[in-house]
Design a protein around this motif. Structure first.
Motif, PDB file in Angstrom:
ATOM      1  N   HIS A 289       5.773  -5.275  10.347  1.00  0.00           N
ATOM      2  CA  HIS A 289       6.146  -6.277   9.336  1.00  0.00           C
ATOM      3  C   HIS A 289       5.090  -7.379   9.360  1.00  0.00           C
ATOM      4  CE1 HIS A 289       9.016  -9.699   7.913  1.00  0.00           C
ATOM      5  NE2 HIS A 289       8.311  -9.212   6.916  1.00  0.00           N
ATOM      6  N   VAL A 290       4.440  -7.604   8.219  1.00  0.00           N
ATOM      7  CA  VAL A 290       3.427  -8.656   8.102  1.00  0.00           C
ATOM      8  C   VAL A 290       3.800  -9.523   6.904  1.00  0.00           C
ATOM      9  CG1 VAL A 290       0.985  -9.207   7.866  1.00  0.00           C
ATOM     10  CG2 VAL A 290       1.670  -7.093   9.019  1.00  0.00           C
ATOM     11  N   LYS A 291       3.754 -10.841   7.128  1.00  0.00           N
ATOM     12  CA  LYS A 291       4.145 -11.768   6.059  1.00  0.00           C
ATOM     13  C   LYS A 291       3.160 -12.933   5.995  1.00  0.00           C
ATOM     14  CE  LYS A 291       8.188 -14.329   4.352  1.00  0.00           C
ATOM     15  NZ  LYS A 291       9.606 -14.666   4.613  1.00  0.00           N
ATOM     16  N   ASN A 292       2.686 -13.213   4.773  1.00  0.00           N
ATOM     17  CA  ASN A 292       1.835 -14.386   4.501  1.00  0.00           C
ATOM     18  C   ASN A 292       0.561 -14.414   5.340  1.00  0.00           C
ATOM     19  OD1 ASN A 292       3.662 -15.395   2.599  1.00  0.00           O
ATOM     20  ND2 ASN A 292       4.839 -16.475   4.176  1.00  0.00           N
ATOM     21  N   LEU A 293      -0.060 -13.248   5.503  1.00  0.00           N
ATOM     22  CA  LEU A 293      -1.311 -13.171   6.257  1.00  0.00           C
ATOM     23  C   LEU A 293      -2.423 -12.763   5.296  1.00  0.00           C
ATOM     24  CD1 LEU A 293      -2.405 -13.418   9.216  1.00  0.00           C
ATOM     25  CD2 LEU A 293      -2.328 -10.929   9.281  1.00  0.00           C
ATOM     26  N   ALA A 294      -3.345 -13.707   5.032  1.00  0.00           N
ATOM     27  CA  ALA A 294      -4.469 -13.465   4.110  1.00  0.00           C
ATOM     28  C   ALA A 294      -3.939 -12.946   2.769  1.00  0.00           C
ATOM     29  CB  ALA A 294      -5.458 -12.516   4.748  1.00  0.00           C
ATOM     30  N   LEU A 295      -4.346 -11.722   2.357  1.00  0.00           N
ATOM     31  CA  LEU A 295      -3.914 -11.180   1.065  1.00  0.00           C
ATOM     32  C   LEU A 295      -2.524 -10.559   1.110  1.00  0.00           C
ATOM     33  CD1 LEU A 295      -7.199  -9.395  -0.142  1.00  0.00           C
ATOM     34  CD2 LEU A 295      -6.317 -11.635  -0.837  1.00  0.00           C
ATOM     35  N   ILE A 296      -1.965 -10.427   2.292  1.00  0.00           N
ATOM     36  CA  ILE A 296      -0.652  -9.793   2.426  1.00  0.00           C
ATOM     37  C   ILE A 296       0.442 -10.833   2.207  1.00  0.00           C
ATOM     38  CG2 ILE A 296       0.918  -8.588   3.986  1.00  0.00           C
ATOM     39  CD1 ILE A 296      -1.537  -7.401   5.373  1.00  0.00           C
ATOM     40  N   GLU A 297       1.304 -10.564   1.229  1.00  0.00           N
ATOM     41  CA  GLU A 297       2.428 -11.461   0.952  1.00  0.00           C
ATOM     42  C   GLU A 297       3.605 -11.119   1.862  1.00  0.00           C
ATOM     43  OE1 GLU A 297       4.387 -13.281  -3.017  1.00  0.00           O
ATOM     44  OE2 GLU A 297       4.509 -11.099  -2.859  1.00  0.00           O
ATOM     45  N   ASP A 298       4.059  -9.888   1.784  1.00  0.00           N
ATOM     46  CA  ASP A 298       5.172  -9.453   2.633  1.00  0.00           C
ATOM     47  C   ASP A 298       5.236  -7.934   2.583  1.00  0.00           C
ATOM     48  OD1 ASP A 298       7.356  -9.228   4.206  1.00  0.00           O
ATOM     49  OD2 ASP A 298       8.704 -10.417   2.963  1.00  0.00           O
ATOM     50  N   ILE A 299       4.826  -7.263   3.658  1.00  0.00           N
ATOM     51  CA  ILE A 299       4.910  -5.804   3.689  1.00  0.00           C
ATOM     52  C   ILE A 299       5.639  -5.345   4.944  1.00  0.00           C
ATOM     53  CG2 ILE A 299       2.795  -5.492   2.355  1.00  0.00           C
ATOM     54  CD1 ILE A 299       1.380  -4.715   4.966  1.00  0.00           C
ATOM     55  N   GLU A 300       6.325  -4.226   4.808  1.00  0.00           N
ATOM     56  CA  GLU A 300       6.976  -3.563   5.934  1.00  0.00           C
ATOM     57  C   GLU A 300       6.619  -2.091   5.856  1.00  0.00           C
ATOM     58  OE1 GLU A 300      10.905  -4.681   7.216  1.00  0.00           O
ATOM     59  OE2 GLU A 300      11.021  -6.203   5.638  1.00  0.00           O
ATOM     60  N   VAL A 301       6.196  -1.535   6.990  1.00  0.00           N
ATOM     61  CA  VAL A 301       5.748  -0.147   7.026  1.00  0.00           C
ATOM     62  C   VAL A 301       6.469   0.588   8.147  1.00  0.00           C
ATOM     63  CG1 VAL A 301       3.750   1.385   7.082  1.00  0.00           C
ATOM     64  CG2 VAL A 301       3.459  -0.993   6.356  1.00  0.00           C
ATOM     65  N   GLU A 302       6.969   1.777   7.825  1.00  0.00           N
ATOM     66  CA  GLU A 302       7.576   2.654   8.829  1.00  0.00           C
ATOM     67  C   GLU A 302       6.570   3.754   9.153  1.00  0.00           C
ATOM     68  OE1 GLU A 302      10.565   2.088  10.052  1.00  0.00           O
ATOM     69  OE2 GLU A 302      11.124   0.453   8.682  1.00  0.00           O
ATOM     70  N   PHE A 303       5.996   3.709  10.360  1.00  0.00           N
ATOM     71  CA  PHE A 303       5.035   4.730  10.764  1.00  0.00           C
ATOM     72  C   PHE A 303       5.761   5.906  11.410  1.00  0.00           C
ATOM     73  CE2 PHE A 303       2.331   0.875  10.836  1.00  0.00           C
ATOM     74  CZ  PHE A 303       1.359   1.299   9.944  1.00  0.00           C
ATOM     75  N   GLY A 304       5.160   7.085  11.278  1.00  0.00           N
ATOM     76  CA  GLY A 304       5.756   8.272  11.857  1.00  0.00           C
ATOM     77  C   GLY A 304       4.980   8.771  13.050  1.00  0.00           C
ATOM     78  N   PRO A 305       5.440   9.834  13.674  1.00  0.00           N
ATOM     79  CA  PRO A 305       4.690  10.424  14.791  1.00  0.00           C
ATOM     80  C   PRO A 305       3.450  11.135  14.285  1.00  0.00           C
ATOM     81  CG  PRO A 305       6.589  11.776  14.238  1.00  0.00           C
ATOM     82  CD  PRO A 305       6.689  10.550  13.376  1.00  0.00           C
ATOM     83  N   GLY A 306       2.576  11.523  15.199  1.00  0.00           N
ATOM     84  CA  GLY A 306       1.396  12.262  14.818  1.00  0.00           C
ATOM     85  C   GLY A 306       0.332  11.394  14.176  1.00  0.00           C
ATOM     86  N   LEU A 307      -0.387  11.981  13.219  1.00  0.00           N
ATOM     87  CA  LEU A 307      -1.549  11.334  12.607  1.00  0.00           C
ATOM     88  C   LEU A 307      -1.136  10.589  11.342  1.00  0.00           C
ATOM     89  CD1 LEU A 307      -4.596  10.878  12.639  1.00  0.00           C
ATOM     90  CD2 LEU A 307      -4.865  13.074  11.470  1.00  0.00           C
ATOM     91  N   ASN A 308      -1.202   9.236  11.423  1.00  0.00           N
ATOM     92  CA  ASN A 308      -0.923   8.374  10.277  1.00  0.00           C
ATOM     93  C   ASN A 308      -2.252   7.926   9.692  1.00  0.00           C
ATOM     94  OD1 ASN A 308       2.254   7.379  10.457  1.00  0.00           O
ATOM     95  ND2 ASN A 308       1.389   7.980  12.424  1.00  0.00           N
ATOM     96  N   ILE A 309      -2.525   8.339   8.457  1.00  0.00           N
ATOM     97  CA  ILE A 309      -3.792   8.007   7.811  1.00  0.00           C
ATOM     98  C   ILE A 309      -3.580   6.877   6.805  1.00  0.00           C
ATOM     99  CG2 ILE A 309      -5.576   8.854   6.242  1.00  0.00           C
ATOM    100  CD1 ILE A 309      -5.884   9.926   9.046  1.00  0.00           C
ATOM    101  N   LEU A 310      -4.504   5.895   6.820  1.00  0.00           N
ATOM    102  CA  LEU A 310      -4.463   4.796   5.868  1.00  0.00           C
ATOM    103  C   LEU A 310      -5.765   4.806   5.075  1.00  0.00           C
ATOM    104  CD1 LEU A 310      -3.090   3.750   8.769  1.00  0.00           C
ATOM    105  CD2 LEU A 310      -2.640   1.745   7.386  1.00  0.00           C
ATOM    106  N   THR A 311      -5.648   4.914   3.759  1.00  0.00           N
ATOM    107  CA  THR A 311      -6.826   4.918   2.895  1.00  0.00           C
ATOM    108  C   THR A 311      -6.646   3.885   1.789  1.00  0.00           C
ATOM    109  OG1 THR A 311      -5.890   6.665   1.496  1.00  0.00           O
ATOM    110  CG2 THR A 311      -7.305   7.359   3.327  1.00  0.00           C
ATOM    111  N   GLY A 312      -7.718   3.582   1.101  1.00  0.00           N
ATOM    112  CA  GLY A 312      -7.659   2.642  -0.010  1.00  0.00           C
ATOM    113  C   GLY A 312      -9.063   2.230  -0.414  1.00  0.00           C
ATOM    114  N   GLU A 313      -9.151   1.606  -1.558  1.00  0.00           N
ATOM    115  CA  GLU A 313     -10.437   1.137  -2.047  1.00  0.00           C
ATOM    116  C   GLU A 313     -11.037   0.102  -1.087  1.00  0.00           C
ATOM    117  OE1 GLU A 313     -12.133   2.157  -4.511  1.00  0.00           O
ATOM    118  OE2 GLU A 313     -10.785   3.129  -5.946  1.00  0.00           O
ATOM    119  N   THR A 314     -12.353  -0.008  -1.097  1.00  0.00           N
ATOM    120  CA  THR A 314     -13.025  -1.036  -0.310  1.00  0.00           C
ATOM    121  C   THR A 314     -12.542  -2.416  -0.759  1.00  0.00           C
ATOM    122  OG1 THR A 314     -14.986   0.348  -0.076  1.00  0.00           O
ATOM    123  CG2 THR A 314     -15.258  -2.014   0.309  1.00  0.00           C
ATOM    124  N   GLY A 315     -12.169  -3.255   0.214  1.00  0.00           N
ATOM    125  CA  GLY A 315     -11.688  -4.599  -0.095  1.00  0.00           C
ATOM    126  C   GLY A 315     -10.206  -4.672  -0.400  1.00  0.00           C
TER     127      GLY A 315
END
Length: 563
Positions: free
Chosen positions: A6-32
């Motif tokens: 859970h991350v709130k009010n950090l830089a560009l992040i307003e309020d996000i919550e993420v549920e990670f799973g076992p094994g390989l969790n991949i995070l991708t996205g555009e640069t920036g």
């Protein structure tokens, strides 16, 4: 493993919550898009520095929370040794940032940054984009070897540390004794002078207080005598005006009338007592005045003795007791100087014994390290071959330092050859940035297997690689993900295709603000994200088909080779 972020009010992040799973969790996205911010939030839990500009514009504070499900017994034992106990198998780490300061909590209880960092290090390991550069430093290379063989190396290092402390202690003792004869003679003469000066004074505890009382009396003798004579006159019977004569007259007058009024008898008795007291007081005062003497010789001797004592106080102590204690200390120093040759020889023998013990403990530590270096070398070579270093040679070179340290006398250097026919050379002279990154990946995998750290985080481990090498790295990540939870930020489709859980990080406008969000991708969405990584801005049917095939091949690899 890390199950919730859970991350709130950090830089560009307003309020996000993420549920990670076992094994390989991949995070991708555009640069920036904010991938580095997400990783930075986790690094804050590992004791990263905070700053006011981290907080999102318009917000008063930022918050990062990591919830772990602790399944590994070693990790749980490590937490327990820190005084941290799981609640239903879970540990919650949180850090609230406010105007450059932070409030840190573990399971809701406030703690220091150091305590949170120690707890987080039991649960996750983050490999940042540039951390592999630390492999070029010999200190880091030795640290990796020691971490690999920690079961036997840690107690051996503790033995070396204790021996080194003893060695340094005797080194300092010998250095203090190692003075030239002229200096020792000067110090001896000075000590003898001080001791003699105190001894000649024949000091007696409490003497100074008695002398000060006597000095005040002698110094004010004339005033005392005049005052006593005046008091004697005022209370006496001879002056015609003294209180004694007046009271005596009063007694006689009162006794004349008591026969007419018996109630006056008690008053007469009281006045008679007063008359008796005044009479006794006058006799005592007269006797004191007769014995009083203020001769100049006594005054002179008293003043002289006080000056002597006060002079010693100015040099050696505030009281006679402190002066005598100082004399005792200097006497011990003098005796030590008298035994100089004996003490110097003893100090040299003690240092020799300490050095022999340190040599022995350092040798034991070095031999244990060399034993572990053989198996670590084999594992690193195996891991590098998995990462497309097909003709790799690797060894750990041991050299002895010129001086002892609290970490033994070993100086090691990792040496490698990545091409056939080349001799091994230090890492910094051979490998590129991409190769160094892969070497660190292999090492991280090895250490993770030994330490049983449940969650590994890799930030763009794919830097500087592509093609067949990228495929090998993806396969290695899948292997690590089969026995650990792995969070990996990547730009490479080969690695992203191996995901057990795939997340997309994206940046978009919300009114006049820019915010970063993260969300899990389903099967079709994951294929489309792979297509974006493969084909860039324009995603054609051919690219989608290629992405689908890559995803299917990755699944086949995981089903047949990893499991």
């Amino acid at each position: 493993m890390l199950i919730h972020l859970h991350v709130k009010n950090l830089a560009l992040i307003e309020d996000i919550e993420v549920e990670f799973g076992p094994g390989l969790n991949i995070l991708t996205g555009e640069t920036g898009a904010g991938k580095s911010v997400l990783l930075g939030s986790m690094q804050l839990i590992l004791g990263g520095r905070t700053a006011r500009d981290m907080i999102r514009t318009g917000a008063s504070c930022a918050l990062v929370e990591l919830l772990f499900q602790v399944e590994n017994k070693k990790a749980e034992q490590a937490l327990n040794s820190l005084g941290i106990f799981t609640e239903e198998g879970q540990v919650l780490l949180s850090r609230k940032i406010m105007d450059g300061r932070s409030i840190n909590k573990i399971n809701g209880e406030t703690c220091t940054v150091g305590q949170m960092k120690a707890a987080a290090e039991c649960l996750l390991d983050i490999h940042g984009q540039h951390e592999h550069q630390s492999l070029l430093y010999q200190e880091k290379q030795l640290e990796i070897l020691d971490a690999y063989g920690r079961e036997k190396i840690r107690p051996a290092k503790e033995a070396v540390r204790q021996s080194y402390e003893e060695y340094r202690k005797y080194m300092r003792a010998l250095k203090e004794l190692d003075t030239d004869e002229e200096q020792r003679n000067r110090e001896k003469a000075f000590l003898e002078f001080e001791i003699s000066e105190i001894e000649k004074a024949h000091l007696v505890p409490g003497e100074d207080e008695e002398l000060e009382t006597l000095y005040r009396r002698l110094n004010n003798g004339k005033l005392i005598l005049e005052t006593l004579q005046s008091v004697h006159s005022l209370t006496g019977y001879d002056s015609g005006q003294g209180a004694g004569e007046a009271v005596g007259t009063g007694v006689r007058e009162l006794l004349r009338v008591t026969e007419y009024d018996t109630q006056l008898e008690s008053m007469a008795e009281t006045l008679q007592e007063i008359d008796g007291l005044l009479n006794d007081f006058n006799r005592e005062l007269s006797s004191y005045v007769e014995d009083l003497s203020f001769d100049d010789e006594t005054f002179y001797e008293t003043e002289k003795r006080l000056d002597q004592i006060n002079g010693l106080k100015a040099k050696y102590g505030r009281t006679i007791e402190e002066i005598l204690e100082y004399q005792n200390t200097q006497q011990q120093k003098l005796e030590k100087l008298a035994r100089y040759e004996e003490n110097f020889l003893e100090a040299r023998q003690n240092l020799k014994k300490a050095e022999e013990q340190l040599e022995k403990d350092s040798y034991v530590l070095s031999e244990i390290r060399k034993d572990y270096s053989k198996t670590l070398t084999e594992k690193i070579i195996e891991g590098l071959r998995d990462l497309n270093f097909l003709d790799v040679k690797f060894r750990i070179d041991f050299q002895r330092k010129q001086e002892f340290t609290d970490n033994g006398y070993d100086s090691i250097e990792y040496e490698i050859s990545t091409n056939p026919g080349e001799s091994v050379k230090p890492l910094g002279r051979i490998v590129s940035g991409g190769e160094l990154s892969r070497i660190m990946l292999a090492i991280k995998a090895i250490l993770a297997d030994r330490d049983q750290i449940e969650t590994l985080i890799f930030d763009e481990i794919d830097t500087g690689i592509s093609g067949r090498t990228a495929q090998k790295v993806s396969e290695k990540m899948a292997v690590i993900g089969s026995c650990h939870q792995v969070l990996c930020i990547t730009h490479l489709p080969q690695i992203a295709a191996m995901a057990d859980t795939h997340f997309e990080i994206e940046k978009h406008q919300k009114g006049s603000e820019t915010i970063t969000e993260i969300h899990p991708l389903g099967e079709r969405e994951s294929v489309r994200e792979l297509a974006r990584l493969l084909g860039g801005a324009e995603i054609t049917e051919a690219v989608l088909k290629n992405a689908m095939e890559m995803k299917e091949l990755a699944q086949v690899h995981k089903n047949t080779r990893v499991k």
